[in-house]
Design a protein around this motif. Structure first.
Motif, PDB file in Angstrom:
ATOM      1  N   ALA A   1       2.933   5.962   6.294  1.00 57.37           N
ATOM      2  CA  ALA A   1       2.891   5.917   4.821  1.00 57.37           C
ATOM      3  C   ALA A   1       1.863   6.891   4.248  1.00 57.37           C
ATOM      4  O   ALA A   1       2.044   7.381   3.120  1.00 57.37           O
TER       5      ALA A   1
ATOM      6  N   GLU B   1       3.166  -9.273   1.508  1.00 56.61           N
ATOM      7  CA  GLU B   1       3.250  -7.838   1.253  1.00 56.61           C
ATOM      8  C   GLU B   1       2.421  -7.597   0.001  1.00 56.61           C
ATOM      9  O   GLU B   1       2.442  -8.418  -0.917  1.00 56.61           O
TER      10      GLU B   1
ATOM     11  N   SER C   1      -4.329  -2.289   1.390  1.00 61.45           N
ATOM     12  CA  SER C   1      -3.103  -2.977   1.820  1.00 61.45           C
ATOM     13  C   SER C   1      -3.407  -4.451   2.061  1.00 61.45           C
ATOM     14  O   SER C   1      -4.467  -4.792   2.597  1.00 61.45           O
TER      15      SER C   1
ATOM     16  N   HIS D   1      -1.011  -6.379   3.738  1.00 60.95           N
ATOM     17  CA  HIS D   1      -0.069  -6.793   4.782  1.00 60.95           C
ATOM     18  C   HIS D   1      -0.774  -7.826   5.679  1.00 60.95           C
ATOM     19  O   HIS D   1      -1.994  -7.778   5.832  1.00 60.95           O
TER      20      HIS D   1
ATOM     21  N   TYR E   1      -2.872   5.282  16.532  1.00 62.09           N
ATOM     22  CA  TYR E   1      -1.513   5.409  16.034  1.00 62.09           C
ATOM     23  C   TYR E   1      -0.782   6.481  16.839  1.00 62.09           C
ATOM     24  O   TYR E   1      -1.408   7.435  17.300  1.00 62.09           O
TER      25      TYR E   1
ATOM     26  N   LEU F   1       0.275   4.220  -2.566  1.00 59.60           N
ATOM     27  CA  LEU F   1       0.076   5.623  -2.174  1.00 59.60           C
ATOM     28  C   LEU F   1       1.077   6.528  -2.903  1.00 59.60           C
ATOM     29  O   LEU F   1       0.730   7.615  -3.367  1.00 59.60           O
TER      30      LEU F   1
ATOM     31  N   PHE G   1      -0.959   5.408   9.778  1.00 54.53           N
ATOM     32  CA  PHE G   1       0.394   4.900   9.599  1.00 54.53           C
ATOM     33  C   PHE G   1       1.180   5.932   8.786  1.00 54.53           C
ATOM     34  O   PHE G   1       0.612   6.625   7.938  1.00 54.53           O
TER      35      PHE G   1
ATOM     36  N   ALA H   1       0.842  -1.203   0.000  1.00 49.01           N
ATOM     37  CA  ALA H   1       0.000   0.000   0.000  1.00 49.01           C
ATOM     38  C   ALA H   1       0.872   1.246   0.000  1.00 49.01           C
ATOM     39  O   ALA H   1       0.496   2.280  -0.556  1.00 49.01           O
TER      40      ALA H   1
ATOM     41  N   HIS I   1      -7.204  -0.181   5.717  1.00 52.37           N
ATOM     42  CA  HIS I   1      -7.931  -0.921   6.760  1.00 52.37           C
ATOM     43  C   HIS I   1      -9.291  -1.414   6.280  1.00 52.37           C
ATOM     44  O   HIS I   1      -9.997  -2.045   7.062  1.00 52.37           O
TER      45      HIS I   1
HETATM   46  C1  PLP Z   1      -0.763  -0.736   6.676  1.00 47.48           C
HETATM   47  C2  PLP Z   1      -1.027   0.657   6.247  1.00 47.48           C
HETATM   48  C3  PLP Z   1      -0.335   1.269   5.202  1.00 47.48           C
HETATM   49  C4  PLP Z   1       0.838   0.642   4.516  1.00 47.48           C
HETATM   50  O1  PLP Z   1       0.552  -0.601   4.035  1.00 47.48           O
HETATM   51  P1  PLP Z   1       1.737  -1.526   3.469  1.00 47.48           P
HETATM   52  O2  PLP Z   1       0.985  -2.476   2.587  1.00 47.48           O
HETATM   53  O3  PLP Z   1       2.333  -2.181   4.663  1.00 47.48           O
HETATM   54  O4  PLP Z   1       2.681  -0.671   2.744  1.00 47.48           O
HETATM   55  C5  PLP Z   1      -0.708   2.529   4.810  1.00 47.48           C
HETATM   56  N1  PLP Z   1      -1.699   3.183   5.433  1.00 47.48           N
HETATM   57  C6  PLP Z   1      -2.370   2.648   6.464  1.00 47.48           C
HETATM   58  C7  PLP Z   1      -3.468   3.407   7.096  1.00 47.48           C
HETATM   59  C8  PLP Z   1      -2.032   1.368   6.916  1.00 47.48           C
HETATM   60  O5  PLP Z   1      -2.659   0.852   7.972  1.00 47.48           O
END
Ligand code: PLP
Length: 388
Positions: free
Chosen positions: A82, A194, A183, A185, A328, A58, A80, A54, A160
């Motif tokens: 990111a 991933e 995502s 993950h 967070y 992004l 998060f 994710a 999420h």
């Molecule tokens: C997990 C998450 C990400 C990043 O996801 P990845 O797949 O691990 O890069 C980005 N934004 C939010 C809100 C997340 O919970």
């Protein structure tokens, strides 16, 4: 220890991965295309572009929407890192919009107020990254209206929220955001180890996303400047290797067949927490009537009046075999963002929420007995009865 999150892998998932390992394509073959099509059809959106996380989705979403040096991107501090880093990776500046203290999503009232101020000073955001925190869709219609009025693009970080719904339509339907990102993950709703995906209704945006995930390369004759031999491709912009593998996509497609089941199970777990924790001095997650959450997280707030601190409850739960987590740490309080000038007190609702919050175990494989243990542990910690 009962973790706060965990993937659910079954024999069908394992068989799907093994089948790809025996096939001709290990990466970006038919499994990626199939997985993309499944997600697009489910969301009711035209295009889906699978990538390796994710975070990558992004990043290239910002680039595809034209975010670059000198631009401004806003997001929620309760996410998060990111969600904000994607703009920094494009050379843009980042600012935050405080959360609604009820839903913990970006406050649209606050967004409006901040946009008015930005218009007055002549520095409006190019894009807003709106986050569906914990799986509960944000006020997407409110953000979309402001996007029209103030002329910014919307990236929905639905990391999420795959399988969630907003006003009766699946998250990612394309009605409210220019691009929605998921995502995969292992802690999220479905996993590819991933992985991530960007979905949108705009064909040229989708093409741009596909190109950016593959080193900026095209094989589309209409876009090529000089190439005409059958082996030729052209790099027409700067891109990355952000591809998802076929091995991962096969896992994703197998997981995807159980998406609704996973979300249903998460919603049952949430309903039981709602019932059996209601007599404790905790703030349980409020649900907006427009939202049908996928419950990636079940965050509870330990109010100061309870006589216990969040840290006290965290430690006491761990001593009883329960490993909660915290979502967070406000992004603007990370050292990297402090160095850019952000301070404590900049986004007080996100900071107060952070000081009190704990994410309880929440995953499709959390069985009734283990959830009962979590609930009993909380009752014990707050000095109540041990009965669920
Ligand atoms: C997990 C998450 C990400 C990043 O996801 P990845 O797949 O691990 O890069 C980005 N934004 C939010 C809100 C997340 O919970």
């Amino acid at each position: 220890m009962i973790p706060y999150a965990r993937q659910s892998i079954d024999e069908d998932d394992i068989a799907a991965v093994a089948a790809v390992l025996r096939s001709d394509f290990l990466t970006q073959g038919p499994s990626v295309a199939h997985f993309e099509e499944l997600v697009a059809r489910y969301c009711g959106v035209e295009h889906a572009v699978a990538v390796n996380s994710a975070t990558s989705a992004l990043h290239i979403s910002c680039l595809a929407l034209g975010v670059g040096p000198g631009d401004l991107v806003w997001t929620s501090p309760n996410s998060f890192v990111a969600s904000a880093n994607c703009a920094r990776c494009c050379g843009a500046d980042v600012d935050f919009v405080d959360i609604d203290p009820g839903t913990y999503n970006m406050s649209v009232g606050e967004l409006h107020r901040k946009l008015e101020g930005a218009r007055a000073t002549g520095r409006l955001p190019k894009a807003v990254v709106v986050v569906d925190f914990a799986g509960q869709p944000a006020d997407l219609a409110g953000v979309a209206l402001l996007a029209q009025e103030f002329g910014f693009r919307v990236i929905e970080d639905a990391s999420h929220a795959i399988g969630a719904a907003y006003r009766g339509r699946p998250v990612g339907c394309g009605a409210y955001a220019d691009i929605t990102v998921f995502s995969f993950h292992p802690v999220k709703i479905i996993t590819t180890a991933e992985g991530g995906m960007a979905v949108c209704n705009d064909a040229s945006l989708a093409q741009r996303l596909q190109r950016l995930r593959t080193n900026g390369i095209t094989r589309d004759p209409a876009l090529m400047e000089t190439a005409h031999e059958p082996w030729e491709y052209e790099q027409i912009e700067l891109g990355f290797n952000y591809r998802l593998t076929d091995v991962q996509a096969a896992l994703g497609a197998a997981q995807f067949s159980r998406l609704d089941e996973f979300v249903e199970r998460r919603r049952e777990i949430a309903a039981r927490y709602d019932r059996e924790l209601s007599d404790l001095p905790l703030v349980l997650p409020f649900q907006h009537e427009d939202a049908r959450s996928s419950y990636h997280l079940y965050p509870v707030r330990v109010r100061p009046e309870s006589g216990l601190t969040r840290r006290g409850v965290y430690d006491a739960l761990r001593a009883r075999g329960v490993a909660p987590n915290v979502h967070y740490i406000p992004i603007h309080t990370q050292p990297y963002y402090r160095r850019l000038g952000f301070r404590d007190g900049d986004f007080p609702h996100a900071e107060t929420y952070y000081r009190e919050t704990l994410s309880l175990p929440m995953y499709a494989g959390l069985d009734a007995e283990r959830q009962g243990h979590v609930i009993a542990a909380l009752h014990a910690v707050f000095g109540g009865s041990n009965k669920p």
